[in-house]
Design a protein around this motif. Sequence first.
Motif, PDB file in Angstrom:
ATOM      1  N   GLY A  26       0.810  -1.213   0.000  1.00 25.21           N
ATOM      2  CA  GLY A  26       0.000   0.000   0.000  1.00 25.21           C
ATOM      3  C   GLY A  26       0.847   1.267   0.000  1.00 25.21           C
ATOM      4  N   ASN A  27       0.204   2.376   0.372  1.00 27.67           N
ATOM      5  CA  ASN A  27       0.882   3.674   0.295  1.00 27.67           C
ATOM      6  C   ASN A  27       1.727   3.983   1.530  1.00 27.67           C
ATOM      7  OD1 ASN A  27      -1.115   4.110   2.156  1.00 27.67           O
ATOM      8  ND2 ASN A  27      -1.905   5.985   1.222  1.00 27.67           N
ATOM      9  N   HIS A  28       1.754   3.033   2.488  1.00 27.26           N
ATOM     10  CA  HIS A  28       2.547   3.234   3.698  1.00 27.26           C
ATOM     11  C   HIS A  28       2.916   1.853   4.240  1.00 27.26           C
ATOM     12  CE1 HIS A  28       3.522   4.489   7.833  1.00 27.26           C
ATOM     13  NE2 HIS A  28       3.726   5.687   7.313  1.00 27.26           N
ATOM     14  N   ALA A  29       4.159   1.697   4.708  1.00 30.40           N
ATOM     15  CA  ALA A  29       4.634   0.375   5.126  1.00 30.40           C
ATOM     16  C   ALA A  29       3.964  -0.129   6.405  1.00 30.40           C
ATOM     17  CB  ALA A  29       6.145   0.426   5.327  1.00 30.40           C
ATOM     18  N   VAL A  30       3.447   0.798   7.221  1.00 31.95           N
ATOM     19  CA  VAL A  30       2.877   0.390   8.510  1.00 31.95           C
ATOM     20  C   VAL A  30       1.362   0.637   8.556  1.00 31.95           C
ATOM     21  CG1 VAL A  30       3.064   0.641  11.020  1.00 31.95           C
ATOM     22  CG2 VAL A  30       5.084   0.985   9.584  1.00 31.95           C
TER      23      VAL A  30
END
Length: 322
Positions: free
Chosen positions: A116-120
């Motif tokens: 997605g747009n962020h690893a977390v």
Amino acid sequence: MSAPKVKFNNGLEIPAIGLGTWQSKLGEVASAVEYAIKEAGYRHIDCAWVYGNEKEVGEGIRASGVPRSDIFITSKLWGTYHTRVEECLDETLANLGTDYLDLYLIHWPVPLNPKGNHAVFPTLPDEYTNRLITVPDGKRDVAREWDLKDTWKQMEAVLKKGKVKSIGVSNFSEVKLEEILPTAEIIPAVNQLELHVYNPQHKLISYLKSKGVIPQAYSPLGSTNSPLLTDETVVQVATRHALQPADILLGYLLAKGIVVLPKSVTPPRVASNYTGSIAALEKLDASDIKTLDGLAAGGKQKRFITPPWPVDLGFENWPKLP
Ligand SMILES: NC(=O)c1ccc[n+]([C@@H]2O[C@H](COP(=O)([O-])OP(=O)(O)OC[C@H]3O[C@@H](n4cnc5c(N)ncnc54)[C@H](OP(=O)(O)O)[C@@H]3O)[C@@H](O)[C@H]2O)c1
């Protein structure tokens, strides 16, 4: 004085009092962990990959001078790693500086998009503007096609490899547990839940008992700025037994066979949460337990930890999101 132990369905034991480490800041957590083990008697530390402080927790454990084999360490698999359990575990092991965990948990029954747009904390595109948004707004990018049964299979695999001694879940409702139990080779040892006098989850606890799954209480004191510590009934019970409200909150859970994970980075609190909860366990009687059991049903039901997961995932007592 040492904490009572609770036996898992696999015969292994866990110290019933563990030090929580969520929101324990860098620069504070190593000394809190060292103090807890060396001075206050703790032999159980509750960690998670997503807390971002496991390296310092490991430093604190080593600085205590107590052998690794005498300490029970738990960590948790983050949502963006449901498809890659061993990868997340290996990062945790490297951060903590250990080659095994005593207990590894699925942190939430919410697989998140690993690409997605962020690893977390990946989020979905804003439905109105189609801009990528990164603020917590209830639109977390959940990997809805991923099956929790497959996460559990990977949890079983790392146990079979010897990297962890026991495996379990966290934040699983009965519905979520029923998604993995029919195909599970290994029954979860624990379910770590928000449990305290305002959120006792009596029904879920009975269900867990019937399946041989030990409940662990997170936020047992009601988390940051807790109203539980000044609750009139809790204060009355504490005064009657010449103990602190925190002792009563923890002793109440211990008396119900629940493992408690109080967090503190304040040495006197770290110490008193340990000795005080054991004292409360000895002093609380059946009528105290009945009174505390009834607080939530008497109108005080409240959860404190409600990440912005989509409401349709079926968490109970979840606030409605915009
Ligand atoms: N599985 C999950 O999803 C999940 C979610 C949340 C938490 N957890 C685990 O459970 C642990 C505990 O939960 P939590 O951190 O939310 O909350 P908690 O342990 O209920 O409360 C921690 C708060 O209470 C304060 N405190 C501690 N002892 C006290 C005392 N004797 N008197 C007055 N205040 C006291 C702490 O302050 P100071 O530190 O400043 O002393 C901190 O602000 C976490 O650290 C984490 O390991 C797991």
